[in-house]
Scaffold this motif. Structure first.
Motif, PDB file in Angstrom:
ATOM      1  N   ASN A  13      10.918   5.671  -5.436  1.00  0.00           N
ATOM      2  CA  ASN A  13      11.277   4.383  -6.017  1.00  0.00           C
ATOM      3  C   ASN A  13      12.557   3.869  -5.374  1.00  0.00           C
ATOM      4  O   ASN A  13      13.527   4.614  -5.222  1.00  0.00           O
ATOM      5  N   VAL A  52       7.585   2.465  -3.414  1.00  0.00           N
ATOM      6  CA  VAL A  52       7.181   2.056  -2.072  1.00  0.00           C
ATOM      7  C   VAL A  52       6.290   3.074  -1.392  1.00  0.00           C
ATOM      8  O   VAL A  52       5.503   2.736  -0.509  1.00  0.00           O
ATOM      9  N   ARG A  88      15.647   0.944  -5.400  1.00  0.00           N
ATOM     10  CA  ARG A  88      16.377  -0.127  -6.085  1.00  0.00           C
ATOM     11  C   ARG A  88      17.860  -0.005  -5.756  1.00  0.00           C
ATOM     12  O   ARG A  88      18.297   1.006  -5.196  1.00  0.00           O
ATOM     13  N   GLY A 143      13.371  -1.754  -9.787  1.00  0.00           N
ATOM     14  CA  GLY A 143      12.909  -0.695  -8.895  1.00  0.00           C
ATOM     15  C   GLY A 143      11.440  -0.869  -8.562  1.00  0.00           C
ATOM     16  O   GLY A 143      10.646  -1.341  -9.375  1.00  0.00           O
ATOM     17  N   MET A 144      11.067  -0.484  -7.358  1.00  0.00           N
ATOM     18  CA  MET A 144       9.676  -0.599  -6.912  1.00  0.00           C
ATOM     19  C   MET A 144       9.278   0.677  -6.195  1.00  0.00           C
ATOM     20  O   MET A 144      10.031   1.204  -5.381  1.00  0.00           O
ATOM     21  N   ALA A 171       9.985 -10.750  -6.574  1.00  0.00           N
ATOM     22  CA  ALA A 171       9.910  -9.476  -5.852  1.00  0.00           C
ATOM     23  C   ALA A 171      11.300  -8.892  -5.638  1.00  0.00           C
ATOM     24  O   ALA A 171      11.509  -7.679  -5.761  1.00  0.00           O
ATOM     25  N   GLN A 196      12.561  -7.567  -9.022  1.00  0.00           N
ATOM     26  CA  GLN A 196      11.872  -6.335  -9.369  1.00  0.00           C
ATOM     27  C   GLN A 196      12.395  -5.158  -8.550  1.00  0.00           C
ATOM     28  O   GLN A 196      12.645  -4.073  -9.085  1.00  0.00           O
ATOM     29  N   THR A 197      12.554  -5.369  -7.274  1.00  0.00           N
ATOM     30  CA  THR A 197      12.982  -4.273  -6.397  1.00  0.00           C
ATOM     31  C   THR A 197      14.443  -3.901  -6.633  1.00  0.00           C
ATOM     32  O   THR A 197      14.788  -2.728  -6.762  1.00  0.00           O
TER      33      THR A 197
END
Length: 425
Positions: A137, A124, A139, A121-122, A113, A116-117
């Motif tokens: 996004n 949210v 990151r 990038g994640m 996690a 990825q973040t």
């Protein structure tokens, strides 16, 4: 098209666009959008011709594809050729140190996690602005992840609040590999896209195959030709069944109608002459043989056979009148009577045949002159019929009566001395 300059054609437009659009490492392929989508859905190839290299190793596939690209460039009619680079991709590999992660109270999902973040990038949440939706996004900034060393030093906050570098939890490295992996029939593939100009697909592939034969393929590797050429091969296989089947059905129907083989052979023997006009018209328009053209010729064969049947029926009716008249007068049928019946029977069909031809051609002219969506295909169906109806008319009015006269002369065994002086048959 109403906004095009005077004298502008599709080919000229493509050439002007080629001179204007230059993108490094890319080649231009000018295809109608809908046609491009259909080709991609059917064969996966977005150009008129595609070559698929199949084998067990992507590196070897890439080498073979580039060799084919170099050879195909010199084939006459090649507008552009591009072999996919199936290798050469660069990837960041992240291998999690499970024992180290457990020591800091983190499991594999926690580390994944974070990676990825922070790196990828994640999403949210999303921003709502009227009817529009924009994803948000999160990151790390670019300057924190633009090199391998900085990635290793990214700070990770553990559950106890301690900050440790990412390199304590994972091994990070950069490795090479395929950018895209294609497979077909359970074999790895590499594709070569070929665009052509001023040449038909069949002739081009024939020449291209001769050039590609100079490349030695290792054991376990194979080539297949796809794109519109695949359509053509599939159509040839279908037409090789449909055309003979159509002729057999026509023969059967003719035999059931006449119950004799001779009139059937007369009609079928003159059928190729009826198709000559269609071939001439195709040559004048510059159309190549295609599925649509084949459909047009099948339709033309049916119409010309129908006209031939009607002509022979009327000729036999006129001959029956002369035979009945000879019986009433108590004499034998002469060649002059036969000739008279042929002339009368043929003359009775001039107006109906001309009306049939006029109606068929008049009905097809709007298709020939149309320019809307799908008109390219419809014109190729109509062209053989428009040209063929002309030769079919001449054939029906001139050749079939003459063939009927010769047949009946031999069948009835009429003596030569019964021909009136100064006349011929």
């Amino acid at each position: 098209k109403e906004e095009w300059r005077e004298g502008m054609t599709t080919e000229k437009l493509k050439k002007e666009l080629d001179n204007l659009v230059h993108v490094p490492s890319l080649t231009n392929v000018w295809i109608m959008p809908i046609k491009n989508r259909i080709d991609m859905l059917a064969t996966g190839i977005k150009t008129p011709i595609g070559i698929k290299v199949a084998g067990p190793d992507l590196e070897e596939i890439g080498d073979i594809a580039q060799q084919i690209e170099a050879v195909i460039k010199d084939v006459p009619g090649t507008a552009s050729v591009y072999a996919e680079r199936v290798t050469g991709g660069r990837f960041v590999d992240v291998d999690i140190k499970r024992e180290e992660a457990a020591r800091f109270g983190l499991n594999v999902a926690d580390v994944q996690a974070f990676v990825q973040t922070a790196i990828g990038g994640m999403t949210v949440t999303q921003s709502v602005e009227g009817l529009e939706r924009y994803p948000v996004n999160v990151r790390y900034p670019h300057e924190y992840r633009d090199s391998l060393e900085r990635l290793k030093n990214l700070p990770v906050v553990t559950k106890t609040g301690a900050q440790i570098p990412l390199s304590r939890l994972v091994d990070i490295s950069i490795s090479g590999g395929p950018g895209v992996i294609r497979s077909e029939n359970a074999r790895l593939n590499g594709w070569i896209y070929v665009d052509i100009s001023n040449v038909d697909i069949g002739s081009y592939v024939k020449n291209a195959k001769k050039s590609v034969e100079t490349i030695d393929l290792p054991a376990g590797y194979s080539l297949s030709w796809s794109g519109q050429y695949e359509y053509m091969e599939r159509a040839k296989q279908r037409l090789s069944v449909v055309v003979p089947l159509t002729l057999v059905i026509i023969l059967l129907l003719l035999f059931l109608n006449f119950r004799r083989i001779t009139p059937v052979l007369i009609i079928m023997g003159t059928l190729p002459l009826a198709l000559v006009g269609g071939l001439w018209f195709l040559d004048i328009l510059g159309y190549n043989m295609s599925v649509a053209v084949g459909v047009g010729f099948i339709a033309l064969a049916g119409v010309s056979v129908e006209i031939g049947v009607l002509m022979i029926v009327y000729l036999e009716q006129a001959l029956g009148v002369q035979i009945a008249l000879a019986k009433e007068e108590g004499r034998e049928l002469t060649r002059e009577n036969l000739r008279t019946s042929v002339i009368e029977g043929a003359l009775l069909r001039v107006r109906p045949i001309m009306m049939t031809v006029a109606v068929v051609i008049a009905g097809l002219l709007p298709i020939m002159l149309g320019s809307g969506t799908g008109s390219e295909v419809m014109r190729r169906i109509a062209a053989p019929m428009v040209g063929g109806m002309t030769s079919a008319t001449i054939l029906t009015l001139l050749v079939i009566p003459a063939a009927f006269l010769i047949w009946k002369t031999l069948a009835l065994k009429l003596p030569k001395n019964q021909v009136t002086a100064g006349q011929s048959i």
